[in-house]
Design an enzyme around this catalytic site. Sequence first.
Site, PDB file in Angstrom:
ATOM      1  N   LYS A 213      28.121  57.677  34.536  1.00 19.37           N
ATOM      2  CA  LYS A 213      27.542  57.834  35.876  1.00 19.37           C
ATOM      3  C   LYS A 213      28.423  57.064  36.841  1.00 19.37           C
ATOM      4  O   LYS A 213      28.424  55.831  36.859  1.00 19.37           O
ATOM      5  CB  LYS A 213      26.111  57.302  35.948  1.00 19.37           C
ATOM      6  CG  LYS A 213      25.487  57.468  37.336  1.00 19.37           C
ATOM      7  CD  LYS A 213      24.145  56.787  37.437  1.00 19.37           C
ATOM      8  CE  LYS A 213      23.548  56.967  38.835  1.00 19.37           C
ATOM      9  NZ  LYS A 213      24.339  56.292  39.898  1.00 19.37           N
ATOM     10  N   GLU A 290      29.681  43.559  33.891  1.00 20.59           N
ATOM     11  CA  GLU A 290      30.841  43.114  34.678  1.00 20.59           C
ATOM     12  C   GLU A 290      30.372  43.021  36.118  1.00 20.59           C
ATOM     13  O   GLU A 290      30.355  44.018  36.847  1.00 20.59           O
ATOM     14  CB  GLU A 290      32.004  44.105  34.532  1.00 20.59           C
ATOM     15  CG  GLU A 290      32.563  44.220  33.131  1.00 20.59           C
ATOM     16  CD  GLU A 290      33.351  42.994  32.693  1.00 20.59           C
ATOM     17  OE1 GLU A 290      33.519  42.070  33.523  1.00 20.59           O
ATOM     18  OE2 GLU A 290      33.802  42.964  31.537  1.00 20.59           O
TER      19      GLU A 290
END
EC number: 1.2.1.3
Length: 537
Positions: A213, A290
């Site tokens: 996505k 992250e």
Amino acid sequence: MIANLRNLSRLALPRRLASQSYSSSSFLIDQPEYSFLKELGLERENPGVYSGHWQGRGPSVTSYDPGTGQAIATVRQGTVQELEQTIGLAVDAYKQWRKVPAPVRGEIVRQIGDELRKYKEPLGKLVSLEVGKIYSEGQGEVQEFIDICDYAVGLSRIYSGQLINSERADHSILEAWRPLGLVGVISAYNFPNAVFGWNAAIALTTGNSVLWKGAPSTPLVSVATTKIVADVLQRNNLPPVVTLCQGGTDVGQSLVSDKRVNLVSFTGSCQTGRDVGVEVQKRFGKVILELGGNNALIIDESANVKMALDAALFGCIGTSGQRCTTTRRIIVHEKLHDQFVQALVSKYKQLIPKIGHQLEAQTLVGPVHTQQNVENYKKAIEEAKSLGGTVAFGGKVIQRDGFYVEPTVVTGLPHDATVVHRETFAPIVYILKAKNVEQAIEWNNEVEQGLSSAIFTENIGQAFKWIGASGSDCGIVNINTTTNGAEIGGAFGGEKATGGGRESGSDAWKQYCKRATITVNHSGELACAQGVVFNVE
């Protein structure tokens, strides 16, 4: 918790990207100078879901060039129902892919890298056009994907477990690393190609399938990249081990919550990453986070100042301050502070004529990504001034089409000022004055994030202090180079509120695997460990 998973990228979907009526004649894709978009297989309207074939029954979003504000093309997003169908097909593909020998999987990844080489120029230009980063940075981002493919090819022949000595005679202990299953990748707008590449190349090599996505504001990069990968898979008569589902908040929430997605790799803000991490953990899935970075560059008294200035320039302004590894704080030894500020401001002045559209050859500073970035920039500048900071350079929005701001240097703030401790995705750097390296390290470590850090020093003692247990607490701890621009060979990621995840090189591949410890008894008799005796005659 699900209600809080609203920003599954660096920014929420900008108002400009909402469904809207438009004139087809206004799209950049129809202009001859943007013919490279059609070389990538893009059209005015593009389906945003790939699961072996292309579709998309959700709302259309328009992608804009942040350098001009003009529409590029549109993408039809997926629905939750299409996501669920895509997940099912990706799981089925995994069941076939895991049986393929690892070196053969590596050969497919090699072909993906070669296909990316073929399309590097137009794909890199698309990255620049849609994100706003300059030409060389767009090309460099695609090169990162190519590089990680090369790395993954070698990895496919050498990643392994180990043979461990057993305390029992004629026993052996083995360790094996096996694929997890389906890896979901939710990427951010600032690196819409490379971050997917880091994840996909390693995940595929280790036997997983991948569901992507992409960020809602860079959907064309997602579609174009997936087309390149899909062509390779189809030529090799492979199932869709790489799938794509562009979509809104509902699609992101469903991806994160679905038990069939064994690992979610999320790149984005700390707050959203926290929500993603909790939601995935609730179902005992795995997660790679992250997240943000409030990265510091330390200038020791012994530093090579010329080299440090060059590092600061790119570290602070590269990608218009929108890298997660951007230098946001410069902590300078008090003896060098004033001259360093003066010299850095002088360099900043030289950049003003080089602010421009990201695809123009002379440009070094392109636009920020959206109007929201501009608003965040303005808010941070005003807060810095209200707290007693001095704008040594910049501080203004540039009045022209697109989203342009002046690279900005702020001095005179306390090291622990709220605005200094908050990551603002814009080209703003706060310069702080420290008494010594020990104090600089303390300030480096006091922010909530722990992504990247760097020191400039010619003192070997200070260098080893910096990388030691009492040094930087970040995941990236550099010496005499920038905080940004990491290579793919090392593991990329950070500590604390950066999330603790690791992607790319080194042994980051282990995050895409499940570990099995295997005891093999080849003695012909049963023996218990630790000398336990338990039997009846």
